[in-house]
Motif scaffolding. Structure first.
Motif, mmCIF file in Angstrom:
data_model
loop_
_atom_site.group_PDB
_atom_site.id
_atom_site.type_symbol
_atom_site.label_atom_id
_atom_site.label_comp_id
_atom_site.label_asym_id
_atom_site.label_seq_id
_atom_site.Cartn_x
_atom_site.Cartn_y
_atom_site.Cartn_z
ATOM 1 N N CYS A 1 -2.397 11.581 7.368
ATOM 2 C CA CYS A 1 -2.023 10.297 6.748
ATOM 3 C C CYS A 1 -3.260 9.623 6.162
ATOM 4 N N ARG B 1 -2.789 0.602 7.046
ATOM 5 C CA ARG B 1 -2.637 2.031 7.309
ATOM 6 C C ARG B 1 -2.581 2.312 8.802
ATOM 7 N N PHE C 1 0.945 5.451 1.073
ATOM 8 C CA PHE C 1 0.318 6.394 1.994
ATOM 9 C C PHE C 1 0.835 7.806 1.738
ATOM 10 N N ASP D 1 0.842 -1.187 0.000
ATOM 11 C CA ASP D 1 0.000 0.000 0.000
ATOM 12 C C ASP D 1 0.882 1.243 0.000
ATOM 13 N N THR E 1 -4.452 6.670 2.699
ATOM 14 C CA THR E 1 -4.020 5.752 1.646
ATOM 15 C C THR E 1 -4.287 6.343 0.266
ATOM 16 N N GLN F 1 0.447 4.236 10.492
ATOM 17 C CA GLN F 1 0.189 5.512 11.155
ATOM 18 C C GLN F 1 0.653 5.487 12.611
#
Length: 615
Positions: free
Chosen positions: A263, A223, A195, A193, A265, A227
């Motif tokens: 933050c 995420r 971010f 992923d 995605t 984070q």
């Protein structure tokens, strides 16, 4: 310290004002020293910090500075400092890209290297470059970046064969290269992923303040986990729960803590390598490029505008889309790069519906392709996908699109959307044969306890098919003869990256007993050619098949012989032989029958002008 540096800089410039011949040189000297000291101060500040990411950022700032002023020795020293930081964090791909920068400074020659490092031994540039390449290849192997490792293997093999004539090393390198090719096809590589992280407020260091970075996550990193790890580096920072750009009051805040972190995605945008266009490409290869060698990323946020219908949210569902472009492609020498540009666009409800339908069709194709190639996959994901589309009680299908956009009121108020409406209808029509193939595959794999569920799904599909074919015309997958060559297991599905340019009628050929579907992404770009008639852009992408649309017209009947000589054949995914185009060939013809609404059916087969939604 920074205040002292500022005073010294102004003092030097003031003294130089009285000596015009020296002014240019003094200004250059001051800029050079100021730039170096600022980076060294940042570096000194973070070296005692627990944040490895901050140390990497400052190290990159310093090595780039030394590269710009042509201090190769210092540049190489900081390259190896960065390499060590990556190895400590098991960032093997980034460590490989870092050493690759050193290797690019060397030539394939017997010229002696300048000793740049304390532990470096006297050797030629060729010897050092070979050693570096072997190390880099091992790092790429650990990071599952076999495509990059293969590139270096090829370069080494060329040297062993054409320059040093070491056939033993050549054989070893070719064996290693073959293993990497095998890994690409057989080993699962999870997609990371990405971010977007924004650092806002005066409480952050200068190299982070009020900037947005795109971070590449680790395998299976969520995420929430990313984070949490990010916030632990800045304990006093406040997390922003918005995805829009904050205002100047937050960016310029001097109040404690004066640091806010944002933050969320983002989705990478596929960039198609030119060598893959218009060629049959296995899924395993294409999937790699969906999350690697990417520089553009998008974030889409739904918003409500205009009159809101509580019974149909799609009519007022707009999308605000932000596109980020990073300074360099990811992955690279860091796991993140600064977003150098951000653009904002708005997607209308109709365009959003077209995108959603296209993504749904791609998802069906992907899953059919996976289940057709792997008999060990559990049936539940396929069951949920198909039932969620064909059973109105589950998700409503596309009925809400019809209520929102296919009304006389909407067409009268949005005359410019005619082509988009036809494209949406075309996507709906093409979903029927795809669902039919999926349900057929489901019926062969379903267990006895799920047989009632499957029968209900078949009944729902029959009703849906009858309705769609009456409203939007018929789309059929006609299977033609294939070679009876024996298949070999293990070949992945293929993507054929082009569309045939001729409309044609159905060939009078013997039907085969099996179809192979293409992968989830059509990588072709809309053709601008004026010759011939172009197929509907809503055509699904099918493995190993020749695509065409026929509407039964006299003009098309007269073009049958031309089409016969222009059909493109692509090998079945299961073939591994050298003569790829002589094994298991299937030609597939898409046939569009005349519906009860001939004018509408004819229009639906024509390409839309909305190239941005082509899939």
């Amino acid at each position: 310290m920074r205040a002292v540096l500022t005073v010294c800089r102004f003092s030097l410039l003031e003294c130089a004002q009285g000596r015009p011949p020296l002014l240019t040189e003094v200004e250059h000297f001051v800029a050079l020293v100021t730039g170096l000291l600022e980076r060294l101060l940042d570096y000194r500040t973070v070296m005692s910090d627990d944040s490895r990411n901050n140390r990497m950022s400052c190290t990159v700032n310093l090595l780039n500075f030394y590269k710009d002023i042509n201090r190769e020795g210092m540049y190489i020293r900081y390259l190896y400092k960065l390499r060590d930081l990556h190895l400590d964090g098991e960032n093997y791909t980034e460590a490989a890209y870092t050493l690759l920068l050193h290797s690019k400074l060397l030539k394939w020659s017997e010229e002696q290297c300048t000793l740049q490092l304390d532990y470096q031994t006297p050797q030629s540039q060729r010897q050092l470059k070979e050693t570096l390449y072997d190390t880099i290849i091992s790092y790429f192997d650990k990071g599952k970046m076999w495509e990059e490792a293969i590139t270096l293997c090829k370069e080494l093999a060329d040297q062993f064969e054409m320059e040093v004539f070491d056939y033993e090393l050549l054989g070893q390198k070719l064996n290693q290269q073959a293993k990497f090719y095998e890994n690409i096809m057989k080993i699962l590589r999870p997609k990371p992923d990405y971010f977007a992280v924004g650092y806002y407020g005066c409480g952050f260091p200068q190299f982070l303040r009020n900037k947005v970075f795109i971070h590449r996550g680790k395998e299976y990193e969520r995420r929430e986990d990313f984070q949490s790890q990010l916030m632990s580096q800045f304990p006093s920072a406040v997390r922003l729960n918005i995805t829009t750009m904050p205002g100047d009051d937050i960016k310029n805040s001097n109040m404690q803590p004066g640091s806010d972190i944002q933050c969320f995605t983002v989705q990478p945008v596929l960039e198609i390598p030119p060598r893959l266009k218009n060629k049959p490409v296995p899924d395993q290869i294409i999937n790699f490029y969906k999350s690697n060698y990417v520089q553009r990323f998008q974030y889409s946020r739904p918003v409500r505008r205009g009159k809101v219908d509580p019974d149909n949210e799609f009519a007022s569902m707009w999308i605000e889309r932000t596109t980020f472009v990073t300074a360099y492609k990811l992955p690279g020498i860091l796991r993140w790069f600064e977003a150098t540009s951000m653009t904002h666009t708005t997607v209308s409800p109709l365009e959003n519906a077209i995108e959603t339908m296209g993504q749904t069709n791609e998802k069906i194709l992907t899953m059919i392709n996976q289940y057709q190639c792997d008999d060990t996959l559990p049936i539940n994901p396929l069951s949920m996908l198909l039932n969620g589309i064909v059973d109105p009680a589950v998700m409503g299908g596309f009925a809400k699109y019809e209520k929102a956009f296919f009304t006389d009121e909407y067409m009268h108020e949005h005359l410019d959307d005619r082509d988009k409406l036809m494209r949406l209808k075309d996507l709906i029509a093409w979903q029927i044969p795809l669902l039919g193939r999926g349900i057929s595959l489901h019926g062969k794999r379903v267990t006895d306890d799920l047989r009632p569920f499957h029968e209900r799904m078949e009944e729902c599909f029959k009703q849906l098919k009858k309705k769609v074919e009456k409203e939007y015309g018929v789309r059929e997958l006609v299977k033609l003869r294939k070679s009876k060559k024996k298949k070999k297991p293990g070949r992945g599905s293929m993507v054929f990256i082009s569309e045939e340019k001729e409309r044609s009628s159905t060939l009078d050929k013997r039907l085969s007993k099996k179809q192979e579907f293409r992968s989830d992404t059509n990588l072709s770009e809309p053709s601008e050619s004026s010759g011939g008639l172009v197929n509907s852009r809503s055509l699904p992408t099918i493995t190993g098949l020749s695509l065409s649309v026929a509407n039964g017209s006299e003009e098309v009947e007269s073009a049958r012989s031309k089409r016969d000589s222009k059909s493109v054949s692509v090998c079945l995914p299961s073939d591994r032989t050298g003569d790829r185009r002589s094994k298991g060939v299937i030609n597939l013809l898409f046939k569009t029958k005349s519906s009860s609404k001939p004018e509408e059916a004819k229009t639906s087969s024509e390409p839309s002008n909305d190239a941005s939604t082509h899939f």
